[in-house]
Design a protein around this motif. Structure first.
Motif, PDB file in Angstrom:
ATOM      1  N   HIS A 257      35.797  41.238  47.677  1.00 38.56           N
ATOM      2  CA  HIS A 257      35.203  42.365  48.397  1.00 38.56           C
ATOM      3  C   HIS A 257      35.153  42.161  49.913  1.00 38.56           C
ATOM      4  N   GLN A 258      35.518  40.979  50.382  1.00 39.88           N
ATOM      5  CA  GLN A 258      35.308  40.605  51.776  1.00 39.88           C
ATOM      6  C   GLN A 258      36.557  40.854  52.623  1.00 39.88           C
ATOM      7  N   SER A 259      36.349  41.321  53.856  1.00 38.75           N
ATOM      8  CA  SER A 259      37.443  41.431  54.830  1.00 38.75           C
ATOM      9  C   SER A 259      37.245  40.380  55.914  1.00 38.75           C
ATOM     10  N   LYS A 273      35.772  46.849  47.064  1.00 41.33           N
ATOM     11  CA  LYS A 273      34.764  46.839  48.122  1.00 41.33           C
ATOM     12  C   LYS A 273      33.356  46.989  47.563  1.00 41.33           C
ATOM     13  N   THR A 274      33.259  47.552  46.354  1.00 44.96           N
ATOM     14  CA  THR A 274      31.940  47.748  45.731  1.00 44.96           C
ATOM     15  C   THR A 274      31.566  46.589  44.793  1.00 44.96           C
ATOM     16  N   ARG A 275      32.368  45.517  44.801  1.00 41.74           N
ATOM     17  CA  ARG A 275      32.118  44.327  43.987  1.00 41.74           C
ATOM     18  C   ARG A 275      32.120  44.640  42.486  1.00 41.74           C
ATOM     19  N   GLU A 279      37.170  47.064  38.429  1.00 39.95           N
ATOM     20  CA  GLU A 279      38.094  47.574  39.440  1.00 39.95           C
ATOM     21  C   GLU A 279      38.979  46.453  39.976  1.00 39.95           C
ATOM     22  N   ALA A 280      38.386  45.287  40.210  1.00 42.63           N
ATOM     23  CA  ALA A 280      39.154  44.149  40.705  1.00 42.63           C
ATOM     24  C   ALA A 280      40.235  43.750  39.709  1.00 42.63           C
ATOM     25  N   ALA A 281      39.905  43.721  38.429  1.00 44.32           N
ATOM     26  CA  ALA A 281      40.896  43.383  37.403  1.00 44.32           C
ATOM     27  C   ALA A 281      42.035  44.391  37.384  1.00 44.32           C
ATOM     28  N   ARG A 282      41.685  45.663  37.536  1.00 49.54           N
ATOM     29  CA  ARG A 282      42.690  46.724  37.521  1.00 49.54           C
ATOM     30  C   ARG A 282      43.694  46.567  38.663  1.00 49.54           C
TER      31      ARG A 282
END
Length: 323
Positions: A257-259, A273-275, A279-282
């Motif tokens: 989620h970090q930039s 971005k919403t942790r 979504e991250a897996a997708r």
């Protein structure tokens, strides 16, 4: 098996006709795209191994559209397997069951159990309902590389080796199915972390054992030590430490989620971005593929929260970093 370039489309009848004639077709599932062929046809299964350059000791998963059809290829379904099937099929869960004698040994790499699944994607579910045989369908990519989550990913790498890609859009889950089997006492054992969370499984059948040690002699699909890997080196660690350490090098970042200030937007990809771990897996395999195609020396990423689909993400990253 060389073609000018695979056609991409949504014609289920065309896909079915090709599969019935012994050809291979790429199909969408909710997990990743699969390279599909008749799971009862040894010639078609051999073609899958050849196109993927996959070692024949790595077994394949048989996909179909109903529990009744699965009963036609296995000798016995434990009670807890039926419970899981009722709750999670169609979906990203594969179950290892004892195969009937007519199931080709090459499908299971000579093992007595066959991996079976009912995928959730509506196009593929409809396709499977039109076929009187299950489909062997490992990920539609060269063996060991990042799994495809779109029709274009398949086209880019296998398009010259298959006639048709059934386009079902971007995969909703984005990582392969969880694989579960049963010991002689019918106790459940998870052999591969994936798109179905362990917590969800345990709510149905109670505590499960994990046997996910990476192996050169797999007893289930997707257990090899090095897998899902980009061509560039992948380093896993604390990004807050790694980014400053490599500031003079040309690298890309894939973060949860970090930039990071000082890195151009094209050299960093944020998975959620919403942790949100789902979504991250997708987005994981797409991000690895995108970064692998950029002009960077290597890729750095981080360990994800070890819960929910974060467990499967960490599993894929660990194996992608083993090269």
């Amino acid at each position: 098996m060389n073609y000018q370039m695979a056609e991409i489309g949504t014609n289920i009848d065309q896909a079915a006709a090709l599969l019935q004639s012994g050809k291979l077709v790429a199909i969408p599932t909710e997990t990743v795209y699969g390279l599909a062929g008749n799971a009862l046809d040894e010639s078609a299964i051999l073609d899958i191994f050849k196109v993927k350059k996959r070692p024949k000791f790595d077994p394949l998963i048989a996909h179909t559209d109903s529990l009744e059809k699965i009963k036609g290829i296995v000798t016995h379904i434990p009670e807890k397997a039926l419970m899981l099937a009722e709750v999670f099929w169609p979906g990203p869960l594969t179950i290892l069951l004892n195969k009937k004698p007519h199931i080709p040994d090459i499908l299971t790499s000579g093992l007595s159990d066959v991996a079976v699944r009912i995928p959730r994607h509506p196009l593929t579910h409809t396709l499977l309902s039109q076929l009187d045989f299950p489909l062997a369908a490992p990920s539609a990519n060269p063996f060991g590389y990042i799994s495809p989550t779109s029709a274009q990913h398949v086209q880019d790498q296998l398009g010259a080796h298959i006639p048709y890609i059934l386009d079902g859009g971007t995969c909703a889950v984005g990582i392969e199915s969880t694989i579960i089997g049963f010991n002689e006492h019918e106790q459940p054992i998870v052999y591969r972390l994936g798109g179905k969370k362990i917590d969800d499984i345990e709510q149905v059948v109670g505590k499960v054992k994990l046997r996910i040690n990476h192996s050169s002699d797999p007893i289930a699909p997707g257990m090899l030590k090095s897998h899902y890997a980009p061509s560039k080196r992948l380093i896993i660690g604390n990004l807050s430490e790694l980014v400053p350490r490599f500031h003079k090098r040309n690298f890309g970042v894939i973060s949860f989620h970090q930039s990071f200030d000082g890195l151009t937007a094209d050299r960093q990809i944020i998975l959620s971005k919403t942790r949100n771990l789902d979504e991250a897996a997708r987005h994981l395999f797409g991000a690895l593929r995108t970064m692998d195609q950029k002009d960077v020396e290597f890729i750095i990423t981080e360990k994800f929260p070890d819960m929910g689909l974060g467990q499967a993400i960490n599993d894929r990253l660990k194996r992608a970093a083993t090269r």
